[in-house]
Motif scaffolding. Structure first.
Motif, short mmCIF file in Angstrom:
data_model
loop_
_atom_site.label_atom_id
_atom_site.label_comp_id
_atom_site.label_asym_id
_atom_site.label_seq_id
_atom_site.Cartn_x
_atom_site.Cartn_y
_atom_site.Cartn_z
N ILE A 237 39.17 68.23 43.35
CA ILE A 237 40.18 69.20 42.94
C ILE A 237 40.10 69.49 41.44
N ASP A 376 46.71 72.82 34.52
CA ASP A 376 46.50 73.02 35.95
C ASP A 376 45.85 71.78 36.57
N ASP A 377 44.90 71.18 35.87
CA ASP A 377 44.27 69.95 36.37
C ASP A 377 45.30 68.83 36.51
N GLU A 379 48.51 69.12 36.97
CA GLU A 379 49.40 69.41 38.09
C GLU A 379 48.77 69.02 39.41
N ARG A 380 47.48 69.33 39.58
CA ARG A 380 46.82 68.99 40.83
C ARG A 380 46.69 67.47 41.01
N ALA A 383 50.06 65.92 41.82
CA ALA A 383 50.51 66.27 43.17
C ALA A 383 49.98 65.30 44.21
#
Length: 522
Positions: A237, A376-377, A379-380, A383
């Motif tokens: 991801i 963004d990294d 957040e992934r 998650a």
């Protein structure tokens, strides 16, 4: 080979992919002695070559060794030739080699493993026997490591991470395919999923020579084609570009120390130069090795969710693949060094049981699950590391915690009377309790946010020193598994800290009573 006390009940066969997972005792790969003991022979040969290098140069390049008598210092070979002891020395060396090979062979025959429904066991030792057992309900993860030489031979080693100090069980070495299959079986059993009986049968064990040849062929082909993990790992991801990886290492705290060292060298060089050869040059070599090692470690980085947990892979020369099962992450920290701030880069690390001794320096390599990444990294990654956080809690994590504070800041921060205790970071210094986690925000120069899942919180404490007592301030600490994550925030209002302390204690008890993530398939 069966246990004299009788085999354990065989695990279910439907989901078993490895012939090792049948409740019986099995030996490891026949090339194991080569990696565990054969490398010792290479070191001995290297020492011999180093001590006889003049003799070898004279033998291989006689044109360059036409030197006057006595120019080449005497060595043991001269003594053997002069006293006609060459055959005796050769025979003695042959006997020592045979004895070592026999010992390696015996060590391999007595090194066995067994995977049952409830634990993984390893027996080893010829004269001094060792029996290690890792209960599956205490497994914190399974690491798969492929050192460079082992990869050439198509081998890998597994490390079953236990829940205590020096509690890991190591399986060294297995073929790459068997290692992947065994890891999957161990994690399935650890998840609470019983492997139900079926019709699958274990693969027939071929001869030792064929196993060794197949492993070497697989290793060489793997270097050409790359590792095929498509059946076990989805696409990562996060992708870390090489330029960003190199820049992150250059823009690190160690670079500031290196710059200070260079300035010191320039000043000291005008006074003396002799000491530079013995102190500064080794330091530069150490820094260079550190940068190369850290960059090589992140070149093959990947992180992805699997049915058994979060899978993190890293390393160019020595490849390490770690699976962290659900419920094994005790704390998460998102951190941003000062020089990364203009680029919006962050790093994510976790606290988890490593099963290693406190003196094992390799423990820290498993702390950083995201060496460097954008928002963004992050957040992934969060998650999949903290899937229990709800939509409203993500606001407290990202907008208010990582990027905050904002005007309507929900965090409890340093009161005005105690701001001099945190003159630069009093606005970011704060705590927020949510339904699933205790969030701790700190730092003005080096920003960080710690996420402590309530179900993993062992206890919570309040401390108050004499200075803090004089200004009505206190420190709130969350007690979890030790690691790199900071789990305390100071200079907070004492009365507010006590209220958060009581609420956190009740919430953590409730979260632990309803948590089932330790048996994630049950």
């Amino acid at each position: 080979m069966s246990d004299p006390d009788g085999p354990l009940p065989a695990p279910a066969r439907t989901l078993v992919r490895s012939p090792y997972s049948d409740g019986e005792w099995h030996r490891l790969h026949p090339l194991t002695p080569l990696l565990r003991g054969g490398l010792t022979l290479l070191v001995i040969i290297g020492l011999i070559v180093a001590n006889l290098r003049e003799r070898l140069v004279e033998f291989l390049f006689p044109a360059f060794t036409d030197l006057p008598p006595g120019a080449i210092p005497p060595d043991p070979v001269d003594f053997l030739f002069a006293n006609n002891l060459l055959l005796i020395a050769g025979g003695a060396a042959l006997v020592v080699l045979i004895v070592l090979l026999v010992l390696f062979r015996l060590s391999w025959r007595f090194h066995m493993l067994r995977i049952g429904d409830d634990d993984v066991e390893v027996r080893s030792g010829v004269l001094f026997r060792t029996h290690r057992r890792a209960p599956l309900d205490r497994v914190q993860g399974v690491n798969l490591t492929r050192p460079m030489i082992a990869r050439l031979l198509g081998l890998a080693k597994l490390e079953v991470v236990g829940a205590g100090l020096d509690a890991n069980v190591k399986l060294e070495y297995l073929s790459g395919k068997d290692a992947e299959a065994i890891r999957g079986d161990i994690l399935r059993l650890a998840s609470g999923r019983r492997l139900a009986a079926g019709t699958a049968t274990a693969a027939e064990r071929s001869s030792l020579a064929r196993q060794a040849a197949a492993a070497v062929g697989s290793g060489l082909q793997g270097l050409v084609d790359g590792e095929d993990l498509s059946d076990a790992e989805p696409e990562s991801i996060v992708r870390i570009p090489l330029g960003r990886l190199v820049a992150s290492r250059v823009l690190s705290g160690s670079t500031l120390f290196l710059i200070a060292l260079v300035v010191g060298i320039v000043v000291a060089a005008s006074l003396s130069t002799l000491w530079l050869l013995f102190t500064v040059v080794p330091m530069f070599l150490a820094f260079g090795a550190y940068y190369l090692r850290s960059i090589a470690r992140g070149l093959r980085y990947s992180i992805a969710p699997t049915s058994d947990g979060v899978r993190v892979t890293f390393g160019l020369f020595t490849t390490v693949s770690e699976i962290v099962p659900p419920g094994r992450v005790h704390a998460i920290e998102v951190r941003q060094p000062l020089m990364w701030r203009p680029f919006g880069w962050w790093t994510v690390s976790v606290n988890r049981l490593s099963g290693r001794s406190s003196t094992d320096t390799s423990t820290d390599q498993f702390a950083a699950v995201l060496p460097i990444g954008t928002r963004d990294d992050v957040e992934r990654v969060l998650a999949i590391l903290a899937p229990a956080l709800t939509g409203g809690e993500w606001t407290g994590v990202f907008r208010d915690g990582i990027l905050g504070p904002v005007d309507d800041d929900p965090y409890m921060t340093t009161p005005p009377r105690a701001r001099w205790l945190r003159p630069f970071s009093w606005r970011r210094n704060g705590v927020l309790l949510t339904d699933e986690a205790l969030l701790m925000r700190r730092g003005w120069v080096w920003r960080s946010l710690s996420i402590l899942p309530l179900a993993r919180l062992q206890s919570v404490g309040v401390q108050q020193g004499p200075l803090a007592r004089a200004f009505g301030a206190a420190t709130l600490t969350g007690h979890v598994i030790a690691g790199t994550v900071q789990t305390s925030v100071g200079a907070l209002d004492r009365d507010e800290v006590v209220r958060v302390f009581e609420r956190t204690a009740r919430a953590s008890v409730m979260a632990a009573s309803t948590d089932r993530s330790h048996r994630w398939a049950g």
